[in-house]
Scaffold this active site. Sequence first.
Site, short mmCIF file in Angstrom:
data_model
loop_
_atom_site.label_atom_id
_atom_site.label_comp_id
_atom_site.label_asym_id
_atom_site.label_seq_id
_atom_site.Cartn_x
_atom_site.Cartn_y
_atom_site.Cartn_z
N PHE A 61 56.02 69.40 4.27
CA PHE A 61 56.42 68.67 3.08
C PHE A 61 56.95 67.28 3.45
O PHE A 61 56.69 66.29 2.75
CB PHE A 61 57.47 69.49 2.30
CG PHE A 61 57.86 68.87 1.01
CD1 PHE A 61 56.90 68.64 0.02
CD2 PHE A 61 59.16 68.48 0.75
CE1 PHE A 61 57.24 68.04 -1.18
CE2 PHE A 61 59.52 67.88 -0.44
CZ PHE A 61 58.55 67.67 -1.41
N ARG A 107 58.89 58.77 -11.95
CA ARG A 107 57.48 58.49 -12.16
C ARG A 107 56.67 59.76 -11.94
O ARG A 107 55.72 60.05 -12.63
CB ARG A 107 57.00 57.43 -11.15
CG ARG A 107 55.55 57.05 -11.35
CD ARG A 107 54.94 56.41 -10.12
NE ARG A 107 54.74 57.36 -9.03
CZ ARG A 107 54.07 57.11 -7.93
NH1 ARG A 107 53.54 55.91 -7.75
NH2 ARG A 107 53.93 58.02 -6.98
N ASP A 151 54.46 62.49 -9.38
CA ASP A 151 53.17 62.39 -8.68
C ASP A 151 52.16 63.18 -9.49
O ASP A 151 52.53 63.99 -10.33
CB ASP A 151 53.27 63.00 -7.27
CG ASP A 151 54.15 62.14 -6.36
OD1 ASP A 151 53.99 60.91 -6.38
OD2 ASP A 151 54.99 62.71 -5.65
N HIS A 156 73.83 66.27 -3.61
CA HIS A 156 72.86 66.97 -4.47
C HIS A 156 72.01 67.85 -3.56
O HIS A 156 71.32 67.34 -2.67
CB HIS A 156 71.98 65.95 -5.20
CG HIS A 156 70.93 66.56 -6.08
ND1 HIS A 156 71.17 66.99 -7.36
CD2 HIS A 156 69.60 66.81 -5.86
CE1 HIS A 156 70.05 67.47 -7.91
NE2 HIS A 156 69.09 67.37 -7.01
N GLU A 190 69.70 71.71 -7.26
CA GLU A 190 68.37 71.57 -7.87
C GLU A 190 67.54 72.85 -7.70
O GLU A 190 67.54 73.46 -6.64
CB GLU A 190 67.65 70.39 -7.19
CG GLU A 190 66.28 70.12 -7.76
CD GLU A 190 65.67 68.85 -7.19
OE1 GLU A 190 66.33 67.79 -7.22
OE2 GLU A 190 64.54 68.92 -6.72
N SER A 242 75.79 69.02 -6.98
CA SER A 242 74.82 69.47 -7.97
C SER A 242 73.73 70.22 -7.21
O SER A 242 73.53 70.00 -6.01
CB SER A 242 74.25 68.29 -8.76
OG SER A 242 73.87 67.25 -7.90
P1 FAD Z 1 59.12 54.94 -9.04
O1 FAD Z 1 60.55 54.55 -9.08
O2 FAD Z 1 58.24 54.51 -10.15
O3 FAD Z 1 58.55 54.40 -7.64
C1 FAD Z 1 57.27 54.80 -7.14
C2 FAD Z 1 56.70 53.72 -6.21
O4 FAD Z 1 56.35 52.55 -6.96
C3 FAD Z 1 57.64 53.21 -5.13
O5 FAD Z 1 56.86 52.91 -4.02
C4 FAD Z 1 58.26 51.95 -5.71
O6 FAD Z 1 58.60 51.02 -4.71
C5 FAD Z 1 57.16 51.42 -6.61
N1 FAD Z 1 57.63 50.91 -7.90
C6 FAD Z 1 58.69 51.32 -8.63
N2 FAD Z 1 58.77 50.65 -9.79
C7 FAD Z 1 57.71 49.81 -9.82
C8 FAD Z 1 57.23 48.87 -10.76
N3 FAD Z 1 57.86 48.66 -11.92
N4 FAD Z 1 56.09 48.16 -10.46
C9 FAD Z 1 55.45 48.36 -9.29
N5 FAD Z 1 55.86 49.23 -8.35
C10 FAD Z 1 56.98 49.96 -8.61
N6 FAD Z 1 58.42 64.72 -8.43
C11 FAD Z 1 57.95 65.52 -9.42
O7 FAD Z 1 56.73 65.53 -9.67
N7 FAD Z 1 58.80 66.31 -10.16
C12 FAD Z 1 60.14 66.31 -9.96
O8 FAD Z 1 60.88 67.02 -10.65
C13 FAD Z 1 60.67 65.47 -8.93
N8 FAD Z 1 62.00 65.41 -8.70
C14 FAD Z 1 62.49 64.52 -7.77
C15 FAD Z 1 63.88 64.41 -7.60
C16 FAD Z 1 64.40 63.52 -6.66
C17 FAD Z 1 65.89 63.39 -6.52
C18 FAD Z 1 63.53 62.74 -5.85
C19 FAD Z 1 64.08 61.81 -4.82
C20 FAD Z 1 62.16 62.86 -6.02
C21 FAD Z 1 61.62 63.73 -6.98
N9 FAD Z 1 60.24 63.85 -7.20
C22 FAD Z 1 59.76 64.67 -8.18
C23 FAD Z 1 59.28 63.07 -6.38
C24 FAD Z 1 58.93 61.73 -7.08
O9 FAD Z 1 58.31 61.98 -8.31
C25 FAD Z 1 57.98 60.99 -6.15
O10 FAD Z 1 58.68 60.54 -5.02
C26 FAD Z 1 57.18 59.87 -6.81
O11 FAD Z 1 56.17 59.48 -5.89
C27 FAD Z 1 58.00 58.63 -7.14
O12 FAD Z 1 58.82 58.83 -8.21
P2 FAD Z 1 59.92 57.70 -8.59
O13 FAD Z 1 60.57 58.16 -9.81
O14 FAD Z 1 60.75 57.38 -7.42
O15 FAD Z 1 58.92 56.50 -8.89
#
Ligand code: FAD
Length: 280
Positions: A210, A101, A103, A260, A12, A10
Amino acid sequence: MTGVNQNRVSFEFFPPKTAAGLEKLKETRSALGALNPEYFSVTYGAGGSTRDNTKDIVLDGINAGFDTAPHLSFGGDEKSSILTLLDEYRASGVSKIVALRGDLPSGFGDGSRLVHANELVSFIREHSGDHFDIAVAAYPEIHPEANSYETDVQFLKKKFDAGANSAITQYFFNPDAYSFFIDRCQKAGIDQPIYPGIMPISNFDNLKRFSQSCGAEIPRWLSYRVESLKDSPDDLKAFCTDFVTSLCEKLLAQGAPGLHFYTMNQVEPTQSICHNLGIK
Ligand code: FAD
């Protein structure tokens, strides 16, 4: 290299800011589309800042016949806007979402009000049932804000328990990071596919910058090697392509279910790496 399942790559993209960037993206999509990827995905700017651009590019991809998945996070949006977006995606033929989630854009605080990805996955499942295939993010080198490796894995499990179907990893350059991570995930009871995120190397200075913020480790030897080739662009390009090809081969040999690619909207070096892997 043989044995790569061509359907399991895939690619991106990020939403370009200019009309010229958009035209270039369409050319990139067309060239990489010839490699028969399973899908393209389009990132979502921090805090939802590219909501409309992301949607436009996703729908344009679907209309052009390419399976295209939006990345999505709550960002600073109300639930009602996300519901509307989910409905629009569903009605337009979108079948896969990368749920995050996210940033906040820099200068918008510490992110403590961000909604964790497991909650977004639950929200999508509650609202849209099983319509969407949901991918989430995973971190073989541990998310920079995580309390510990084990809690990070537990939170990944929580995303799967909420209904995610697969995960895509942050990029990394050490294949052992992936095998250790998969081992920890399996021990935690995760058996869904985890696709390695592959960052082809083109602009090394940007990559270094980055990588510091997203917590990806660049091996020192790699930095030195790139530095030593900086006056020979052709040799540098060949080295970086071979290095990432070799990383992909090792990951696939370890049992990675596919790859990916973070294309950075460029045909090269992703296309050459895929060709080296026998994906044509
Ligand atoms: P989460 O899974 O919520 O985790 C974030 C942090 O909180 C981690 O440290 C985790 O250990 C902790 N955590 C998780 N769940 C909980 C909970 N329920 N309670 C307490 N702590 C918790 N960013 C963008 O802005 N736009 C994008 O399109 C984008 N695409 C991405 C695609 C990929 C494949 C990856 C790997 C990253 C991408 N990111 C993107 C970056 C991502 O948004 C950041 O890494 C962000 O800081 C964390 O997102 P997450 O979904 O992993 O968060």
